[in-house]
Motif scaffolding. Structure first.
Motif, mmCIF file in Angstrom:
data_model
loop_
_atom_site.group_PDB
_atom_site.id
_atom_site.type_symbol
_atom_site.label_atom_id
_atom_site.label_comp_id
_atom_site.label_asym_id
_atom_site.label_seq_id
_atom_site.Cartn_x
_atom_site.Cartn_y
_atom_site.Cartn_z
ATOM 1 N N LYS A 33 1.148 -1.108 0.263
ATOM 2 C CA LYS A 33 -0.004 -0.068 -0.228
ATOM 3 C C LYS A 33 0.917 1.137 0.389
ATOM 4 O O LYS A 33 0.711 2.277 -0.994
ATOM 5 C CB LYS A 33 -1.090 0.403 1.101
ATOM 6 C CG LYS A 33 -2.048 -0.938 1.338
ATOM 7 C CD LYS A 33 -2.713 -0.577 2.690
ATOM 8 C CE LYS A 33 -3.992 -1.795 1.959
ATOM 9 N NZ LYS A 33 -5.183 -1.793 2.857
ATOM 10 N N MET A 34 1.947 1.116 0.832
ATOM 11 C CA MET A 34 2.553 2.265 0.772
ATOM 12 C C MET A 34 3.451 2.557 -0.370
ATOM 13 O O MET A 34 3.604 3.446 -0.202
ATOM 14 C CB MET A 34 3.286 2.132 2.176
ATOM 15 C CG MET A 34 3.301 2.887 3.118
ATOM 16 S SD MET A 34 4.170 2.562 4.727
ATOM 17 C CE MET A 34 3.094 3.593 5.428
ATOM 18 N N LYS A 35 4.004 1.684 -1.295
ATOM 19 C CA LYS A 35 4.695 1.631 -2.554
ATOM 20 C C LYS A 35 3.796 2.609 -3.026
ATOM 21 O O LYS A 35 4.453 3.407 -3.977
ATOM 22 C CB LYS A 35 5.586 0.644 -2.997
ATOM 23 C CG LYS A 35 6.493 -0.379 -2.223
ATOM 24 C CD LYS A 35 7.167 -1.076 -3.120
ATOM 25 C CE LYS A 35 7.233 -0.501 -4.474
ATOM 26 N NZ LYS A 35 9.080 -0.293 -4.319
ATOM 27 N N GLY A 36 2.470 1.918 -3.287
ATOM 28 C CA GLY A 36 1.750 2.667 -3.763
ATOM 29 C C GLY A 36 1.217 3.539 -3.864
ATOM 30 O O GLY A 36 0.387 4.708 -4.638
ATOM 31 N N TRP A 37 1.618 4.953 -2.925
ATOM 32 C CA TRP A 37 2.009 6.031 -2.703
ATOM 33 C C TRP A 37 3.090 7.198 -3.009
ATOM 34 O O TRP A 37 2.925 7.937 -3.169
ATOM 35 C CB TRP A 37 1.424 6.017 -0.956
ATOM 36 C CG TRP A 37 0.250 5.886 0.122
ATOM 37 C CD1 TRP A 37 -1.080 5.367 -1.122
ATOM 38 C CD2 TRP A 37 0.615 5.622 1.172
ATOM 39 N NE1 TRP A 37 -1.117 4.864 0.377
ATOM 40 C CE2 TRP A 37 -1.049 5.304 1.110
ATOM 41 C CE3 TRP A 37 1.268 6.283 2.301
ATOM 42 C CZ2 TRP A 37 -0.898 5.206 2.809
ATOM 43 C CZ3 TRP A 37 -0.088 6.192 3.717
ATOM 44 C CH2 TRP A 37 -0.296 5.271 4.131
ATOM 45 N N ASN A 38 3.459 6.634 -3.705
ATOM 46 C CA ASN A 38 5.186 7.317 -3.914
ATOM 47 C C ASN A 38 4.284 7.359 -5.227
ATOM 48 O O ASN A 38 3.888 7.502 -5.818
ATOM 49 C CB ASN A 38 5.603 5.777 -4.472
ATOM 50 C CG ASN A 38 6.074 5.090 -3.943
ATOM 51 O OD1 ASN A 38 6.087 5.234 -2.435
ATOM 52 N ND2 ASN A 38 7.509 4.830 -3.542
#
Length: 319
Positions: free
Chosen positions: A314-319
């Protein structure tokens, strides 16, 4: 170029008995075949037999820097007492220097971040710059991931948060589940996934990051990225226990009418709790406006089954 872009195999074999860690002290010399390494072993400065002084990244043997002095067999490199690092030919002719003379007592350091630095009087006199390694965290608040070091469960993953210099994480080790370790140590435990850099807004917050929050002076105005770092350290000082479940208890400071409360976390819920301090703070609103996108993202972290791998993705998707 092939003389310096990769370390020759014969040289690598010779280094086993010729390498020292970290520092080239004043009035000491690297003779042909000698070297110094960073403490983590990832970087190596070698005085090669061909006369070139080369700084290698040992993970791929790429040269980060070199003195362009190959073709001078027998050359040597003293860290002189006057603060100058010099490469001399075997006949004693200088062919390169760092131009840092006039700084008696200066020394050369091979650092864990890939930088090669001459320090004198507490400041950097010369350096090549830190190594930016693809996949490594660069900013406070970046989240790093790796396989869970348990056979058959590796894909569930393990996560930690980079605080700008170290990784803070939760492990089932010792009396305090919150631990700090170097990035190199984190990566060495199991297969490394890389970094999720969640593109944090750096909105202003007013929070207390002490173990006791009893008066207005205990609160400070702070940017969101630094709030992540301070919240993690606050929880570390308060202490926490480990749990295998996804339900967690926030480490809370002492306030009027309530004693400090130890946290209860695993690796992913600890990061969720740290990030909550930059959003709705578990239901307590900030006196400064928080970007709605950031509120939504933080709530999304808890919207379904919590797993380290899901958190990381999920956090990688926020990049």
């Amino acid at each position: 170029m092939t003389k310096w872009t990769r370390a020759p195999a014969a040289l690598l074999l010779a280094l086993a008995c010729a390498t020292t860690a970290g520092i080239l002290a004043p009035d000491t010399t690297l003779s042909p075949g000698q070297s110094i390494s960073s403490d983590n072993g990832r970087y190596l400065l070698v005085m090669q037999g061909d006369g070139n002084l080369v700084y290698y990244r040992t993970t791929d043997w790429a040269a980060r820097w070199h003195s362009h002095t190959y073709g001078n067999p027998g050359a040597f490199a003293p860290m002189q007492g006057d603060g100058n690092l010099v490469v001399y030919t075997g006949a004693g002719t200088p062919v390169w220097n760092s131009q840092t003379s006039g700084n008696p007592g200066a020394y050369l350091a091979a650092q864990d971040d890939g930088n090669l630095v001459i320090y004198g009087s507490g400041r950097a006199l010369w350096n090549i710059g830190a190594d930016v390694v693809i996949g490594d965290p660069q900013l406070a608040g970046d989240v790093v991931g790796r396989d869970l070091a348990i056979s058959g469960l590796g894909s569930l993953g393990h996560t930690g948060m980079f605080d700008g210099s170290s990784v803070v994480e939760v492990l089932d080790e010792g009396s305090n589940a919150i631990l700090y370790e170097s990035l190199a140590s984190f990566k060495a435990r199991s297969a490394y996934w890389g970094t999720a850099s969640p593109n944090n807004p750096n909105h202003l917050l007013n929070k207390c990051f002490k173990t006791a929050c009893l008066q207005p002076a205990d609160f400070e105005d702070i940017g969101a990225r630094m709030a992540l770092v301070k919240r993690a350290f606050q929880a570390y000082l308060i202490g926490a226990d480990y749990t295998y479940g996804q339900h967690y208890t926030s480490a809370q400071p002492m306030v009027w009418g309530r004693v400090a409360q130890r946290g209860l976390y695993r690796c992913d819920t600890f990061i969720i709790n740290v990030y909550e301090k930059t959003a709705d703070d578990e239901g307590t609103g900030s006196i400064y406006p928080v970007p709605q996108l950031w509120l939504d993202r933080n709530r999304d972290l808890k919207s379904d089954v919590i797993l380290p791998s899901k958190l990381f993705d999920k956090m990688k998707g926020w990049n």
